[in-house]
Enzyme design. Structure first.
Site, PDB file in Angstrom:
ATOM      1  N   PHE A   1      -5.539 -11.058  11.791  1.00  0.00           N
ATOM      2  CA  PHE A   1      -6.766 -11.510  11.129  1.00  0.00           C
ATOM      3  C   PHE A   1      -6.939 -10.751   9.820  1.00  0.00           C
ATOM      4  O   PHE A   1      -8.009 -10.236   9.500  1.00  0.00           O
ATOM      5  CB  PHE A   1      -7.964 -11.331  12.072  1.00  0.00           C
ATOM      6  CG  PHE A   1      -9.075 -12.311  11.819  1.00  0.00           C
ATOM      7  CD1 PHE A   1      -8.808 -13.672  11.650  1.00  0.00           C
ATOM      8  CD2 PHE A   1     -10.402 -11.888  11.760  1.00  0.00           C
ATOM      9  CE1 PHE A   1      -9.833 -14.581  11.422  1.00  0.00           C
ATOM     10  CE2 PHE A   1     -11.435 -12.792  11.531  1.00  0.00           C
ATOM     11  CZ  PHE A   1     -11.155 -14.142  11.362  1.00  0.00           C
TER      12      PHE A   1
ATOM     13  N   THR B   1       0.779 -12.199  11.560  1.00  0.00           N
ATOM     14  CA  THR B   1       0.759 -10.732  11.398  1.00  0.00           C
ATOM     15  C   THR B   1       1.775 -10.343  10.319  1.00  0.00           C
ATOM     16  O   THR B   1       2.618 -11.150   9.940  1.00  0.00           O
ATOM     17  CB  THR B   1       1.099 -10.031  12.729  1.00  0.00           C
ATOM     18  OG1 THR B   1       2.416 -10.414  13.123  1.00  0.00           O
ATOM     19  CG2 THR B   1       0.110 -10.409  13.821  1.00  0.00           C
TER      20      THR B   1
ATOM     21  N   GLY C   1      -4.221  -5.791  -7.083  1.00  0.00           N
ATOM     22  CA  GLY C   1      -3.935  -6.176  -5.703  1.00  0.00           C
ATOM     23  C   GLY C   1      -2.698  -7.046  -5.549  1.00  0.00           C
ATOM     24  O   GLY C   1      -2.474  -7.630  -4.503  1.00  0.00           O
TER      25      GLY C   1
ATOM     26  N   GLU D   1       1.703  -3.745  -3.309  1.00  0.00           N
ATOM     27  CA  GLU D   1       1.313  -2.833  -2.240  1.00  0.00           C
ATOM     28  C   GLU D   1       1.392  -1.394  -2.746  1.00  0.00           C
ATOM     29  O   GLU D   1       2.015  -1.123  -3.776  1.00  0.00           O
ATOM     30  CB  GLU D   1       2.298  -2.967  -1.065  1.00  0.00           C
ATOM     31  CG  GLU D   1       2.508  -4.364  -0.563  1.00  0.00           C
ATOM     32  CD  GLU D   1       1.409  -4.810   0.378  1.00  0.00           C
ATOM     33  OE1 GLU D   1       0.797  -3.939   1.024  1.00  0.00           O
ATOM     34  OE2 GLU D   1       1.148  -6.017   0.439  1.00  0.00           O
TER      35      GLU D   1
ATOM     36  N   ASP E   1      11.966  -8.775  -0.326  1.00  0.00           N
ATOM     37  CA  ASP E   1      11.144  -9.940   0.031  1.00  0.00           C
ATOM     38  C   ASP E   1      11.839 -11.247  -0.388  1.00  0.00           C
ATOM     39  O   ASP E   1      11.950 -12.187   0.404  1.00  0.00           O
ATOM     40  CB  ASP E   1       9.772  -9.807  -0.650  1.00  0.00           C
ATOM     41  CG  ASP E   1       8.912 -11.044  -0.469  1.00  0.00           C
ATOM     42  OD1 ASP E   1       8.512 -11.320   0.678  1.00  0.00           O
ATOM     43  OD2 ASP E   1       8.651 -11.732  -1.467  1.00  0.00           O
TER      44      ASP E   1
ATOM     45  N   LYS F   1      13.569 -14.382   2.028  1.00  0.00           N
ATOM     46  CA  LYS F   1      13.275 -15.804   1.854  1.00  0.00           C
ATOM     47  C   LYS F   1      14.572 -16.600   1.691  1.00  0.00           C
ATOM     48  O   LYS F   1      14.696 -17.712   2.207  1.00  0.00           O
ATOM     49  CB  LYS F   1      12.351 -16.007   0.653  1.00  0.00           C
ATOM     50  CG  LYS F   1      10.945 -15.466   0.923  1.00  0.00           C
ATOM     51  CD  LYS F   1      10.112 -15.392  -0.326  1.00  0.00           C
ATOM     52  CE  LYS F   1       8.720 -14.822  -0.018  1.00  0.00           C
ATOM     53  NZ  LYS F   1       7.991 -14.462  -1.235  1.00  0.00           N
TER      54      LYS F   1
ATOM     55  N   GLY G   1      -1.396 -15.320  -1.445  1.00  0.00           N
ATOM     56  CA  GLY G   1      -2.842 -15.493  -1.502  1.00  0.00           C
ATOM     57  C   GLY G   1      -3.353 -16.037  -0.192  1.00  0.00           C
ATOM     58  O   GLY G   1      -2.647 -16.767   0.510  1.00  0.00           O
TER      59      GLY G   1
END
Lengths: 162, 328
Positions: free
Chosen positions: B8, B82, B193, B196, B207, B211, B305
Site C-alpha cells: 500500500f 510490493t 522525488g 531514491e 532497472d 525490464k 508514478g
C-alpha cells in the site's frame, strides 16, 4: 572510376542510371571532350559511393549498357562512426588508443576532439573512425571496446550503426 | 470483481484512489502493507484506509500479515504491488505462487518474480486455469506488453530499444539542458522525488536491464537472466561528453536494446540524434519496436508514478474481468 562510352546522345544517362539502380551515390562526374575527339568513344570519370558488395553488380549493368570500364580507382574510407570516450584519456596513452585502430590498416581515426576540464578529472573525447567496409568498422569498434575495458574508459557508441 | 492488494505504497494507493474515483466495479476484500492488514469479504472501506495511510498510520490491523491476506481473504484477483527484490523476488514470489495455487488470478507491478520465475509462474497459472498479468512491470503507463502480445501477435520482432528508466532520462536531460554535472542532476532528481536515496538500481542501469529480461523472456521467447544483460550505467558521464554530442546535433540517452536473433541484451549510454523519436524529455519512457509486418512503432509515455502505474494494473484487472470473472 573511368568509363569509356560511345559518343552518342543519351549515353551518359545510360551510364549513370545503373549507379542509382544499385543504390550508389554520385559525387562528381568529370566529362572531358579531348581535342582529338574525332574518336567515336568518350571518356568520363565518375566519383561515387557504393554500398558494400555492389560493385560487381554495377559493372555487370554497365557492360549491358555497352559501357566499358577503363579503370576503377582506389576504394576510399566510406564508413564513418563517431563515438565518445570518457576517462583518464591522456594518462592511459591516447596516442596508443588511436594507434590500435589505425594499425588495422582498414580503419582509421580521422577526427578527435578532446576536452580536459581539470587535472585528475576525467576527460571526454569525441572520436571519428572511418573504414572501408562495415565489417571493418565493426572490428574497429570491437578493438576500441577492448581498449576501453583495459584502460577503464567509458565508450559511448551511437544508437545506429555506421 | 473482488481483489486483494498486497503493498500500500505509491502504486497501491494509486489503485485505491482510481477505484474510489471511477466506477470500475472492483471491490477490495483484502489489503496489506508491510506492517498490517485487513480482510473483509464485504468490502474494505478503501477511503478510510487511504486516510489512515495519509496520517502515517498502518493501513489495517497489526498482526494480519500479507500471507494471511493471500491465504484467507476471498478474492478473484491478487494485486501484488510490493517493491521489487531483484535477488530472490521474495516475499512476493511466494505470495504469487500461493495465490495461483488457490486458483486466483494475479496482477503485479513487481519485476522480481516476473524476471526471475516467469516460466514457472506461467505454467502454474495455466495448470490452475487462471491468468498472470504484469503490464505494470515495464514502462509504467505504456501498454507495451499488451501491444506486443495482442496487437502485434503474429509479428516477428527484429529489434526493440528505448528509454526504460525515467530517473536516468531526467538526469541526462538536465545535464544536456543546463550543463549540470552528473552529481548536480542526481541531487535535483532526488529533491523532486525522481531518484531514491540509494540511486544505484536506476543509475547503474539495473532497472532497465530487468525490464529487458522481462520482455525477452515473456514476449520474445528468450531464456535470459540479469547476468546476460551487457550493462553500463550513467554515473561516469560528464557535461563535456554531452557537449561533444551536442556539437553533432546529438545527445546522450541510456538505451536498453534487445536484438533477439543476435542474442543481444544491452543497456548503455548511446549517442542519438536530437530529432530521434526516442529523445524524450524528463522522466518519460519511450520504446521503439521493429516488427516484420507492422514496421517500426514507437511508444512514448510516463514510465512511473502512482496513477500511471495504477493505469497499467487496472488495465490488467479489467482484461481479466472481461474474460474470466463471472458476474460483477
Amino acid at each position: 572510376m573511368k568509363l569509356e562510352m560511345k559518343d552518342q546522345p543519351g549515353q551518359l544517362v545510360a551510364a549513370l542510371k545503373p549507379i542509382s539502380a544499385v543504390g550508389g551515390n554520385i559525387i562528381a562526374v568529370i566529362h572531358q571532350r579531348e581535342a582529338s575527339a574525332a574518336a567515336k568513344a568518350l571518356d568520363v570519370q565518375i566519383v561515387l559511393e557504393l554500398p558494400e558488395g555492389r560493385l560487381e553488380t554495377l559493372l555487370e549493368l554497365l557492360r549491358e549498357q555497352g559501357v566499358t570500364v577503363v579503370r576503377i580507382g582506389e576504394e576510399r574510407l566510406l564508413y564513418k562512426c563517431t563515438l565518445i570516450m570518457i576517462g583518464h584519456l591522456m594518462h592511459t596513452d591516447l596516442s596508443d588508443t588511436v594507434d590500435r585502430i589505425d594499425r588495422t590498416g582498414s580503419a582509421e581515426v580521422t577526427e578527435l576532439s578532446l576536452v580536459m576540464p581539470a587535472i585528475n578529472a576525467p576527460s571526454s573525447a569525441r572520436i571519428t573512425i572511418r573504414s572501408t567496409t562495415r565489417t571493418e568498422m565493426k572490428k574497429a569498434i570491437r578493438i576500441l571496446r577492448g581498449v576501453a575495458e583495459q584502460k577503464k574508459l567509458l565508450i559511448i557508441e551511437p544508437l545506429e550503426d555506421a | 470483481m473482488r481483489i486483494a492488494i498486497l503493498g500500500f505504497g505509491s502504486v497501491g494507493q494509486g489503485i485505491a484512489r482510481a477505484i474510489l474515483a471511477k466506477d470500475l466495479n472492483i471491490t477490495v476484500t483484502g489489503l496489506a502493507d508491510s506492517r498490517s492488514g485487513i480482510i473483509d469479504a464485504g468490502g474494505i472501506d478503501v477511503a478510510a484506509a487511504l486516510a489512515r495511510k495519509g496520517n502515517g498510520d498502518s493501513c489495517g490491523t497489526p498482526g494480519i500479515s500479507p500471507a494471511d491476506v493471500v491465504t484467507k481473504a476471498e478474492y478473484d484477483v491478487l494485486v501484488e504491488v510490493t517493491p521489487t527484490n531483484v535477488e530472490t523476488a521474495e516475499p512476493a514470489l511466494g505470495h504469487i505462487r500461493e495465490a495461483l495455487g488457490r486458483k486466483k488470478h494475479v496482477v503485479t507491478s513487481n519485476k522480481g518474480p516476473i524476471a526471475l520465475a516467469y516460466p514457472e509462474l506461467r505454467a502454474l497459472a495455466e495448470a490452475n486455469g487462471v491468468l498472470l498479468k504484469y503490464e505494470a512491470t515495464v514502462c509504467g503507463a505504456i501498454p507495451l506488453i499488451h501491444a506486443m502480445q495482442e496487437g502485434l501477435a503474429g509479428n516477428s520482432i527484429s529489434r526493440l530499444y528505448g528509454v526504460f528508466n525515467g530517473t536516468c532520462n531526467y538526469i541526462l536531460t538536465r545535464m544536456a539542458e543546463d550543463s549540470l554535472t552528473y552529481e548536480q542532476a542526481l541531487a535535483e532528481a532526488r529533491e523532486l522525488g525522481y531518484a531514491e536515496a540509494d540511486p544505484t538500481y536506476d543509475v547503474e542501469g539495473i532497472d532497465a536491464a530487468i525490464k529487458l529480461v522481462i520482455l525477452a523472456n515473456t514476449i520474445l521467447d528468450m531464456h535470459t537472466t540479469l547476468d546476460d544483460v551487457e550493462r553500463t550505467g550513467i554515473t561516469l558521464l560528464t557535461p563535456d561528453a554531452l557537449r561533444l554530442a551536442e556539437d553533432l546535433d546529438c545527445t546522450i540517452r541510456l538505451i536498453g536494446e534487445i536484438v533477439p536473433k543476435a542474442g543481444v541484451l544491452r543497456v548503455s549510454p548511446r549517442i542519438i540524434g536530437k530529432e530521434h523519436p526516442l529523445v524524450v524529455e524528463g522522466t518519460l519512457n519511450a520504446v521503439t519496436v521493429e516488427a516484420d509486418l507492422a514496421g517500426e512503432l514507437t511508444f512514448i509515455g510516463k514510465g512511473a508514478g502512482s496513477t500511471e502505474t495504477a493505469s497499467a494494473i487496472i488495465g490488467d484487472l479489467l482484461y481479466i474481468h472481461d474474460r474470466y470473472v463471472q458476474g460483477s
